[in-house]
Design an enzyme around this catalytic site. Structure first.
Site, PDB file in Angstrom:
ATOM      1  CE1 TYR A   1      58.479  14.244   5.597  1.00  0.00           C
ATOM      2  CE2 TYR A   1      56.582  14.709   4.208  1.00  0.00           C
ATOM      3  CZ  TYR A   1      57.740  14.007   4.456  1.00  0.00           C
ATOM      4  OH  TYR A   1      58.150  13.056   3.557  1.00  0.00           O
TER       5      TYR A   1
ATOM      6  CE  LYS B   1      72.781   8.967  12.014  1.00  0.00           C
ATOM      7  NZ  LYS B   1      73.531   7.870  11.364  1.00  0.00           N
TER       8      LYS B   1
ATOM      9  CG  ASP C   1      73.167   4.831   9.620  1.00  0.00           C
ATOM     10  OD1 ASP C   1      72.505   4.388  10.576  1.00  0.00           O
ATOM     11  OD2 ASP C   1      74.331   5.248   9.747  1.00  0.00           O
TER      12      ASP C   1
ATOM     13  CG  ASP D   1      59.015  10.172   2.367  1.00  0.00           C
ATOM     14  OD1 ASP D   1      58.131   9.629   1.679  1.00  0.00           O
ATOM     15  OD2 ASP D   1      59.805  11.025   1.911  1.00  0.00           O
TER      16      ASP D   1
ATOM     17  CG  ASP E   1      59.685   5.702  -1.780  1.00  0.00           C
ATOM     18  OD1 ASP E   1      58.553   5.737  -1.258  1.00  0.00           O
ATOM     19  OD2 ASP E   1      59.992   6.361  -2.789  1.00  0.00           O
TER      20      ASP E   1
HETATM   21  C1  IPM Z   1      54.581   9.832   0.513  1.00  0.00           C
HETATM   22  C2  IPM Z   1      54.972  10.950  -0.406  1.00  0.00           C
HETATM   23  C3  IPM Z   1      54.625  12.272   0.265  1.00  0.00           C
HETATM   24  C4  IPM Z   1      55.395  12.335   1.575  1.00  0.00           C
HETATM   25  C5  IPM Z   1      54.884  13.513  -0.605  1.00  0.00           C
HETATM   26  C6  IPM Z   1      54.128  13.452  -1.907  1.00  0.00           C
HETATM   27  C7  IPM Z   1      54.601  14.791   0.124  1.00  0.00           C
HETATM   28  O1  IPM Z   1      56.308  10.869  -0.736  1.00  0.00           O
HETATM   29  O2  IPM Z   1      53.397   9.749   0.872  1.00  0.00           O
HETATM   30  O3  IPM Z   1      55.458   9.033   0.862  1.00  0.00           O
HETATM   31  O4  IPM Z   1      56.575  12.720   1.569  1.00  0.00           O
HETATM   32  O5  IPM Z   1      54.828  11.996   2.607  1.00  0.00           O
HETATM   33 MG    MG Z   2      57.253   9.085  -0.041  1.00  0.00          MG
END
Ligand code: IPM
Ligand code: MG
Length: 326
Positions: free
Chosen positions: A118, A164, A196, A220, A224
């Site tokens: 990032y 990784k 992975d 990130d 999710d």
């Molecule tokens: C998160 C989101 C952010 C990230 C985006 C919106 C920049 O996906 O907080 O997980 O990638 O950190």
């Molecule tokens: Mg995210």
């Protein structure tokens, strides 16, 4: 205690209104101050993180954020997400805690938040090649790893460090640093897992994990996945902490343009982020606990469409408020 509220875009504004309403119900001296941020700030000022907003955040005890992102700005040079990335860096909230809980699952992703892909060098070469680079300094790895070990002590004392290391030099260094400091936490069990494989294990056997310690991009993605196997993004809150106040507290989900304006967004992720703010940001663990229990009970009574129910945002909010008043 002063809290800066950054509603942001899409459902961010909707769930922020809920959080403000609910927080005002709690028996705390909270001053909530709203500021422009994200796409809304780009529209008004051209800057997703205007200087006044940044100054207000720095002066606050905590920052509570909805979500940023506007589809019409996805290809723009200045994007709402840039504001978020900059704010994290400015406040140096390097430790992003993302809990995921369900039946038989209680894990915490500890994601490094202010380094890696990032924030690395990026650019375009004359031949059209585009590059982003993943960069980490050892001290950046050490501080997040120590945080991970410390947090694990208050849980089941198991850290899985995810990397990784079969390919990436940053991961090899990550693993070395984690190994080097591990002896300082002899009471915590450590293992390493390739990212992975971790993705697969999260889907197949999420109950085996306690603390998942990982770098920014892997965190990130894995957070999710962890949210997905424990009820979805509508439920997942997060805390981003530095060394001092203020921390940033925000749902894992985005601005969800597909359901924005329909009144059906699940505010639970935002309310859980508010609870994390009370616990980690404002030192109010009892109120955090009360809010979390109210959200759990309300979700059972009035599930929103993302959970297979039919409750609207305001119905779920009503259920939370009546739980709190009981
Ligand atoms: C998160 C989101 C952010 C990230 C985006 C919106 C920049 O996906 O907080 O997980 O990638 O950190
Ligand atoms: Mg995210």
């Amino acid at each position: 205690m002063k809290v800066v509220l950054l509603p942001g875009d899409g459902i961010g504004a909707e769930v922020s209104a809920v959080a403000a309403h609910v927080l005002r119900e709690l028996p705390l001296q909270l001053e909530l101050e709203e500021h422009l941020f994200g796409g809304a700030a780009i529209r008004e000022t051209g800057d997703p993180l205007p200087p006044e907003t940044l100054a207000a955040c720095r002066a606050a005890d905590a920052v509570l954020m909805g979500a940023v992102g506007l589809p019409e700005l996805d290809r723009a040079d200045v994007r709402p997400e840039h504001g978020l990335i900059r704010l994290r860096r400015e406040l140096d909230v390097y430790a992003n805690l993302r809990p995921a809980r369900a039946d038989g699952v209680d894990l915490l992703v500890v994601r490094e938040l202010v380094g890696g892909l990032y924030y690395g060098q990026r650019g375009t070469r004359p031949d059209g090649t585009v590059f982003d680079t993943m960069e980490y300094r050892p001290d950046q790895v050490e501080r997040i790893a120590r945080r991970g070990f410390e947090i694990a002590r208050g849980r089941r004392a198991q850290v899985t460090s995810v990397d990784k290391a079969n390919i990436l030099d940053t991961s090899r260094m990550w693993r070395e640093v984690v190994e080097r400091i591990a002896p300082d936490y002899p009471d915590v069990e450590l293992d390493h897992m390739l990212v992975d494989n971790c993705g697969m294990q999260l889907v197949q056997a999420p109950g085996r994990f306690d603390v998942l310690l990982t770098e920014n991009t892997f965190g990130d993605i894995l957070s999710d996945v962890a949210a997905g196997v424990t009820g979805g993004l509508g439920l997942a809150g997060s805390a981003s902490l530095g060394t001092d106040r203020p921390g940033i507290f925000e749902p894992v989900h985005g601005s969800a343009p597909d359901i924005a304006g329909k009144g059906i967004a699940n505010p639970a992720a935002m309310l859980r982020s508010a609870a994390l703010m009370l616990r980690h940001g404002l030192d109010e663990p009892a109120e955090a606990e009360r809010l979390e229990q109210a959200v759990d009970a309300a979700l059972a009574a009035a599930p929103t469409p993302d959970l297979g129910g039919g409750a609207t945002t305001s119905e779920l909010t009503g259920a939370v408020l009546s739980e709190l008043r009981r």
